[in-house]
Scaffold this motif. Structure first.
Motif, PDB file in Angstrom:
ATOM      1  N   LYS A 152       2.746   1.275  -1.224  1.00 26.94           N
ATOM      2  CA  LYS A 152       2.483   2.529  -0.512  1.00 26.94           C
ATOM      3  C   LYS A 152       2.479   3.649  -1.541  1.00 26.94           C
ATOM      4  O   LYS A 152       3.453   4.396  -1.689  1.00 26.94           O
ATOM      5  CB  LYS A 152       3.576   2.788   0.527  1.00 26.94           C
ATOM      6  N   THR A 153       1.403   3.712  -2.279  1.00 32.17           N
ATOM      7  CA  THR A 153       1.352   4.707  -3.354  1.00 32.17           C
ATOM      8  C   THR A 153       1.366   6.118  -2.816  1.00 32.17           C
ATOM      9  O   THR A 153       0.927   6.387  -1.700  1.00 32.17           O
ATOM     10  CB  THR A 153       0.083   4.526  -4.206  1.00 32.17           C
ATOM     11  N   ASP A 195      -0.285   8.524  -4.103  1.00 36.63           N
ATOM     12  CA  ASP A 195      -1.647   9.066  -4.172  1.00 36.63           C
ATOM     13  C   ASP A 195      -2.502   8.438  -3.079  1.00 36.63           C
ATOM     14  O   ASP A 195      -2.739   7.230  -3.084  1.00 36.63           O
ATOM     15  CB  ASP A 195      -2.228   8.760  -5.563  1.00 36.63           C
ATOM     16  N   PHE A 196      -2.964   9.237  -2.175  1.00 38.53           N
ATOM     17  CA  PHE A 196      -3.718   8.744  -1.022  1.00 38.53           C
ATOM     18  C   PHE A 196      -5.027   8.076  -1.437  1.00 38.53           C
ATOM     19  O   PHE A 196      -5.400   7.039  -0.904  1.00 38.53           O
ATOM     20  CB  PHE A 196      -3.984   9.886  -0.042  1.00 38.53           C
ATOM     21  N   ASP A 197      -5.698   8.673  -2.403  1.00 37.19           N
ATOM     22  CA  ASP A 197      -6.980   8.110  -2.844  1.00 37.19           C
ATOM     23  C   ASP A 197      -6.778   6.735  -3.452  1.00 37.19           C
ATOM     24  O   ASP A 197      -7.550   5.803  -3.202  1.00 37.19           O
ATOM     25  CB  ASP A 197      -7.659   9.039  -3.871  1.00 37.19           C
ATOM     26  N   PHE A 220      -4.421   4.705  -2.743  1.00 38.49           N
ATOM     27  CA  PHE A 220      -4.081   3.801  -1.645  1.00 38.49           C
ATOM     28  C   PHE A 220      -5.345   3.321  -0.930  1.00 38.49           C
ATOM     29  O   PHE A 220      -5.489   2.150  -0.586  1.00 38.49           O
ATOM     30  CB  PHE A 220      -3.131   4.515  -0.679  1.00 38.49           C
TER      31      PHE A 220
END
Lengths: 140, 535
Positions: free
Chosen positions: A111-112, A114-116, A118
């Protein structure tokens, strides 16, 4: 190529995390059919009541029936034994990951923050386990 | 007359006038004359017999005189004009005399001629005996002869003859060692440690002032007691084993527990040495004890404190870990939803709105970095250390290569020594990574940067260090350097969270070592560390 509506089950106790995961999936695959459960028992009920998912994204650390227990349940039953399960975890502890593999997980996803990043990882997971040949450009 | 009542015939010889009534020489007897021939023969017979008897008796005397092991002599005391004994002349000396005194050919000579420095008390003593007739037994020293004598002296002959017979023994051997022992004892009493001498029966024969102070018994009280019983000694190994070691090796050292007079138990560092006489026979044991009770207690406390600290540290780290871990969730959400906002509602946002969103991203990114660093730090403490021989020099070399390749436009000179260290390989790589990265970062403004990785010896310790010629820092704030996130430069000057050195410190401390920094603003910085070797 026609795509079957494959169901993806997301199991996570944190609603924000569920939202994020679903968002990442739909960003890549807008036409996806996603179901979610907030705890282990709900997840097992959903699985048993016919809606057999093609892929399960399972949070490792959940209160009550934790991710590993749900995983064992899934692996015990004949009809759910072969459903690919990808653990969602924020832990990087080797011991946690090994435990997950031992319990029958196929893979894990971090569950990084950084959304991108992920989103990219979700894309790779779906691509691999659901044999999708789609890109963000194609609609379902 | 000797003290035992034996008759010692007097045989005056020498140059003094013969008193009336006596005969010079002893081989003639005085007898009344008889006139008849038969009388003459009878007289001659008698004379011969008498001479024979005399000769025999003289022979016996001579035998006794000369077979005596003790020294024996007869002296005539000579008084000065004031009536004080000033000298004496040797009238007769036996065979043993020379051996006992070291004086040759003393017969007929004056003592003052033979030993000018002979103490006055000798003359006084013999003078008194000659005058009073009271025999005296005494022990005294003749410094001029370098000996001690055990003496029995008595008057012989008439009071006017002033003759004294002296029967004596050279006891320098015994006396000498007594002297030495006495001065040694005085010395031993100065020692702070307890010194106890025991005989072969373990009975105390010497108990110095240090022992009195340490245990509470006076010398008088302790002498004669069995040492182990008095002190209720607790041995680390059976007493037999220890005694055997002393017998074979001559010494033993170890810790004992003793009980003092007041009941207190103390721990002593004890050294036993075999005590031998002049011939090398073992006559006992000398024991030297140092009270280490305080030191042992301090060591114990230190151990306790250390384990307490370790437990506390472990707690803190797991706290750190769970906090960082739990903080990630919400932070992730903020970042993700911010992204979603930006992606899906960008058209609805005006300039200001976009700026706000940007700031949200920047802050969340920064916080993510901080949390990740904190997690990294707490992870250091959780992993187990495995020490091997690590080629730190080689690792540093490849790291230097990577850095140079990443920024080929920079002029950086690396000076790296061949360093091997016995430590955890993975953790030491992190140490070098952080130290080099810091040095690389803070020399970024230098035209020609210089980064050195070397070590130096300080006694038995090896000090490793990374030195750069970069920005340096104000040593007044030096302590902050190793605290997580406490930076001495702003983020705009030099990017970073300030976790690097905190991680280095944690790793070095986990190895039981210590790390410190020296620097000067504008001149550069040196980070040094040492790691104690493990057995």
């Amino acid at each position: 190529m026609a795509t079957m509506r494959k169901a993806i089950l997301v199991v996570d106790d944190d609603p924000a995390d569920i939202f994020i995961t679903e968002k990442a999936i739909t960003k890549f695959w807008p036409g996806s059919f996603i179901e979610h459960a907030s705890d282990g028992s709900e997840a097992i009920k959903l699985i048993n009541n016919g809606h057999q998912p093609e892929l399960i994204l399972l949070d490792l650390k959940m209160p009550g029936l934790g991710g590993l227990e749900v995983l064992s349940e899934i692996r015990k039953q004949e009809k759910t034994r072969y459903i690919p399960v990808v653990m969602l975890t924020s832990s990087t502890l080797g011991s946690d990951l090994r435990a997950a593999y031992d319990a029958g997980a196929n893979s894990y996803l971090n569950k990084t923050l950084d959304f991108d990043a992920f989103t990219e990882e979700i894309k790779a997971v779906l691509h691999y386990w659901l044999d999708l040949n789609m890109s963000l450009a194609e609609a379902s | 007359m000797t003290p035992e009542g034996r008759d010692i015939p007097k045989c005056p010889s020498g140059d003094e006038p013969v008193p009336e009534g006596s005969v010079r020489g002893c081989n003639r007897a005085t007898l009344p004359l008889r006139s008849s021939r038969r009388g003459m023969r009878a007289v001659n017979e008698e004379l011969r017999a008498a001479n024979e008897a005399l000769r025999e008796s003289e022979e016996r005397y001579r035998n006794l005189f000369n077979t005596l092991e003790e020294g024996f002599c007869i002296v005539r005391v000579i008084f000065d004009s004031e009536g004080k004994a000033a000298d004496y002349r040797f009238l007769q000396v036996n065979a043993a005399f020379e051996k006992q005194t070291g004086l040759h050919g003393a017969q007929g000579k004056l003592m003052r001629d033979l030993a000018p420095d002979h103490e006055r008390h000798w003359f006084e003593m013999y003078g008194t005996i000659a005058l009073t007739g009271v025999p005296r037994h005494f022990v005294n020293r003749a410094r001029a002869l370098n000996r001690w004598f055990d003496v029995y002296a008595y008057r012989v002959g008439s009071p006017e003859s002033r003759q004294v017979a002296i029967l004596f023994n050279d006891i320098s051997g015994i006396k000498g060692s007594e002297e030495i022992l006495r001065s040694q004892a005085a010395l031993l009493n100065q020692a702070h440690d307890a010194i106890i001498v025991r005989n072969t029966g373990d009975r105390i024969t010497f108990w110095n002032k240090g022992a009195e102070a340490m245990y509470g018994w006076s010398s008088r009280e302790a002498l004669g007691d069995c040492a182990h019983m008095l002190l209720k000694t607790r041995f680390p190994r059976p007493l037999q084993e220890i005694s055997l070691e002393v017998a074979q090796q001559g010494a033993w050292e170890g810790e004992l527990i003793h009980s003092c007079r007041d009941g207190r138990e103390i721990v002593v560092d004890s050294r036993w040495v075999a005590h031998k006489d002049n011939e090398g026979n073992r006559i006992g044991i000398m024991e030297l004890n140092r009270d280490i009770t305080v030191r042992k207690r301090a060591e114990e406390e230190l151990r306790e404190t250390n384990s307490l600290l370790e437990a506390r540290n472990a707690e803190l780290d797991s706290f750190n870990y769970s906090v960082s871990h739990d903080l990630r969730g919400p932070l992730r959400a903020i970042g993700a939803f911010g992204r979603m906002l930006g992606d899906e509602y960008r058209t609805l946002l005006d300039g200001a709105g976009k700026v706000y969103l940007d700031q949200i991203f920047r802050s969340t990114d920064r916080m993510a970095q901080l949390i990740d660093d904190l997690l990294k730090l707490s992870r250091i403490t959780r992993t187990e250390i495995r020490r091997t021989q690590v080629d730190l020099g080689g690792i540093a070399q490849s790291m230097a290569q990577d850095l140079k390749q990443g920024a080929p436009e920079r002029i950086v000179e690396f000076i790296i020594d061949d360093i091997v260290i016995h430590a955890d390989r993975g953790l030491m790589i992190i140490v070098i990574e952080n130290l080099f990265f810091n040095a690389w970062k803070f020399t970024s403004r230098r035209f020609r940067a210089r980064i050195e990785f070397s070590c130096r010896q300080e006694g038995s310790r090896t000090i490793y260090f990374v030195r750069d010629n970069g920005e340096g820092f104000d040593m007044a704030h030096g302590r902050k350097l190793f605290t997580p996130f406490q930076r001495l430069h702003s983020n705009t000057e030099f990017p970073g969270t300030g976790i690097g050195l905190a991680i280095v410190r944690r790793i070095i401390e986990r190895h039981g070592g210590r790390v410190w920094a020296e620097g000067e603003v504008g001149k550069g910085a040196t980070i040094s560390f040492e790691i104690p070797a493990t057995n």
